[in-house]
Design a protein around this motif. Sequence first.
Motif, PDB file in Angstrom:
ATOM      1  N   ILE A   1       0.834  -1.206   0.000  1.00  0.00           N
ATOM      2  CA  ILE A   1       0.000   0.000   0.000  1.00  0.00           C
ATOM      3  C   ILE A   1       0.867   1.255   0.000  1.00  0.00           C
ATOM      4  N   THR A   2       1.938   1.247   0.781  1.00  0.00           N
ATOM      5  CA  THR A   2       2.855   2.393   0.796  1.00  0.00           C
ATOM      6  C   THR A   2       3.460   2.626  -0.582  1.00  0.00           C
ATOM      7  N   ARG A   3       3.897   1.556  -1.215  1.00  0.00           N
ATOM      8  CA  ARG A   3       4.476   1.672  -2.553  1.00  0.00           C
ATOM      9  C   ARG A   3       3.447   2.191  -3.554  1.00  0.00           C
ATOM     10  N   LEU A   4       2.226   1.655  -3.483  1.00  0.00           N
ATOM     11  CA  LEU A   4       1.182   2.078  -4.415  1.00  0.00           C
ATOM     12  C   LEU A   4       0.759   3.525  -4.171  1.00  0.00           C
ATOM     13  N   ASN A   5       0.730   3.939  -2.926  1.00  0.00           N
ATOM     14  CA  ASN A   5       0.419   5.344  -2.629  1.00  0.00           C
ATOM     15  C   ASN A   5       1.480   6.266  -3.220  1.00  0.00           C
ATOM     16  N   ARG A   6       2.738   5.863  -3.123  1.00  0.00           N
ATOM     17  CA  ARG A   6       3.827   6.649  -3.690  1.00  0.00           C
ATOM     18  C   ARG A   6       3.696   6.726  -5.211  1.00  0.00           C
ATOM     19  N   ILE A   7       3.372   5.602  -5.830  1.00  0.00           N
ATOM     20  CA  ILE A   7       3.188   5.566  -7.282  1.00  0.00           C
ATOM     21  C   ILE A   7       2.013   6.447  -7.692  1.00  0.00           C
ATOM     22  N   GLU A   8       0.958   6.388  -6.925  1.00  0.00           N
ATOM     23  CA  GLU A   8      -0.208   7.227  -7.202  1.00  0.00           C
ATOM     24  C   GLU A   8       0.180   8.711  -7.176  1.00  0.00           C
ATOM     25  N   GLY A   9       0.990   9.084  -6.213  1.00  0.00           N
ATOM     26  CA  GLY A   9       1.472  10.462  -6.139  1.00  0.00           C
ATOM     27  C   GLY A   9       2.343  10.826  -7.324  1.00  0.00           C
ATOM     28  N   GLN A  10       3.179   9.882  -7.754  1.00  0.00           N
ATOM     29  CA  GLN A  10       4.036  10.118  -8.915  1.00  0.00           C
ATOM     30  C   GLN A  10       3.190  10.328 -10.178  1.00  0.00           C
ATOM     31  N   ILE A  11       2.132   9.573 -10.302  1.00  0.00           N
ATOM     32  CA  ILE A  11       1.258   9.711 -11.472  1.00  0.00           C
ATOM     33  C   ILE A  11       0.575  11.077 -11.461  1.00  0.00           C
ATOM     34  N   ARG A  12       0.105  11.501 -10.304  1.00  0.00           N
ATOM     35  CA  ARG A  12      -0.478  12.847 -10.206  1.00  0.00           C
ATOM     36  C   ARG A  12       0.570  13.898 -10.563  1.00  0.00           C
ATOM     37  N   GLY A  13       1.819  13.654 -10.158  1.00  0.00           N
ATOM     38  CA  GLY A  13       2.897  14.574 -10.482  1.00  0.00           C
ATOM     39  C   GLY A  13       3.124  14.672 -11.979  1.00  0.00           C
ATOM     40  N   ILE A  14       3.069  13.546 -12.671  1.00  0.00           N
ATOM     41  CA  ILE A  14       3.233  13.553 -14.125  1.00  0.00           C
ATOM     42  C   ILE A  14       2.099  14.321 -14.786  1.00  0.00           C
ATOM     43  N   LYS A  15       0.908  14.139 -14.280  1.00  0.00           N
ATOM     44  CA  LYS A  15      -0.222  14.888 -14.824  1.00  0.00           C
ATOM     45  C   LYS A  15       0.048  16.388 -14.703  1.00  0.00           C
ATOM     46  N   GLY A  16       0.558  16.802 -13.561  1.00  0.00           N
ATOM     47  CA  GLY A  16       0.897  18.209 -13.366  1.00  0.00           C
ATOM     48  C   GLY A  16       1.996  18.674 -14.304  1.00  0.00           C
ATOM     49  N   LEU A  17       2.982  17.822 -14.532  1.00  0.00           N
ATOM     50  CA  LEU A  17       4.060  18.171 -15.464  1.00  0.00           C
ATOM     51  C   LEU A  17       3.509  18.415 -16.863  1.00  0.00           C
ATOM     52  N   ILE A  18       2.610  17.553 -17.278  1.00  0.00           N
ATOM     53  CA  ILE A  18       2.020  17.696 -18.607  1.00  0.00           C
ATOM     54  C   ILE A  18       1.170  18.963 -18.672  1.00  0.00           C
ATOM     55  N   GLU A  19       0.404  19.224 -17.622  1.00  0.00           N
ATOM     56  CA  GLU A  19      -0.415  20.436 -17.588  1.00  0.00           C
ATOM     57  C   GLU A  19       0.447  21.695 -17.656  1.00  0.00           C
ATOM     58  N   ARG A  20       1.664  21.631 -17.118  1.00  0.00           N
ATOM     59  CA  ARG A  20       2.572  22.786 -17.112  1.00  0.00           C
ATOM     60  C   ARG A  20       3.517  22.801 -18.313  1.00  0.00           C
ATOM     61  N   ASP A  21       3.248  21.919 -19.281  1.00  0.00           N
ATOM     62  CA  ASP A  21       4.057  21.843 -20.493  1.00  0.00           C
ATOM     63  C   ASP A  21       5.534  21.614 -20.198  1.00  0.00           C
ATOM     64  N   THR A  22       5.801  20.728 -19.267  1.00  0.00           N
ATOM     65  CA  THR A  22       7.180  20.384 -18.927  1.00  0.00           C
ATOM     66  C   THR A  22       7.836  19.665 -20.101  1.00  0.00           C
ATOM     67  N   TYR A  23       9.119  19.880 -20.236  1.00  0.00           N
ATOM     68  CA  TYR A  23       9.908  19.273 -21.315  1.00  0.00           C
ATOM     69  C   TYR A  23       9.676  17.758 -21.346  1.00  0.00           C
ATOM     70  N   CYS A  24       9.415  17.235 -22.543  1.00  0.00           N
ATOM     71  CA  CYS A  24       9.027  15.831 -22.721  1.00  0.00           C
ATOM     72  C   CYS A  24      10.012  14.847 -22.089  1.00  0.00           C
ATOM     73  N   ASP A  25      11.307  15.102 -22.237  1.00  0.00           N
ATOM     74  CA  ASP A  25      12.302  14.184 -21.699  1.00  0.00           C
ATOM     75  C   ASP A  25      12.167  14.058 -20.183  1.00  0.00           C
ATOM     76  N   ASP A  26      11.856  15.163 -19.516  1.00  0.00           N
ATOM     77  CA  ASP A  26      11.668  15.116 -18.062  1.00  0.00           C
ATOM     78  C   ASP A  26      10.446  14.279 -17.690  1.00  0.00           C
ATOM     79  N   VAL A  27       9.381  14.410 -18.474  1.00  0.00           N
ATOM     80  CA  VAL A  27       8.168  13.616 -18.223  1.00  0.00           C
ATOM     81  C   VAL A  27       8.457  12.142 -18.476  1.00  0.00           C
TER      82      VAL A  27
END
Length: 97
Positions: free
Chosen positions: A20-46
Amino acid sequence: MTGCSERHSHHSQQTKNNLITRLNRIEGQIRGIKGLIERDTYCDDVLNQISAIQAALNGVGKLLLENHMRSCVVERIESGDHAVIDELLITVKKLMK
């Protein structure tokens, strides 16, 4: 706890908490990627973040597979249910894609 032969797992509370701890961390990472895409972050970083998530998911899969083999698979083989080997091989092939 219920045995795997009834299609239930019997993970220890420590294992469940770890997963559950690992999955919660992954869930947060996925939300982070969504934010990166919304902010037009450089593709390589995403893409690097996506790679990190894939590695984290692989870690969860490895942990589950290890526990499955040490408990459910052994239990079913000991009870004479050798069909679990074919089931396991199919699962491993899916994980290795």
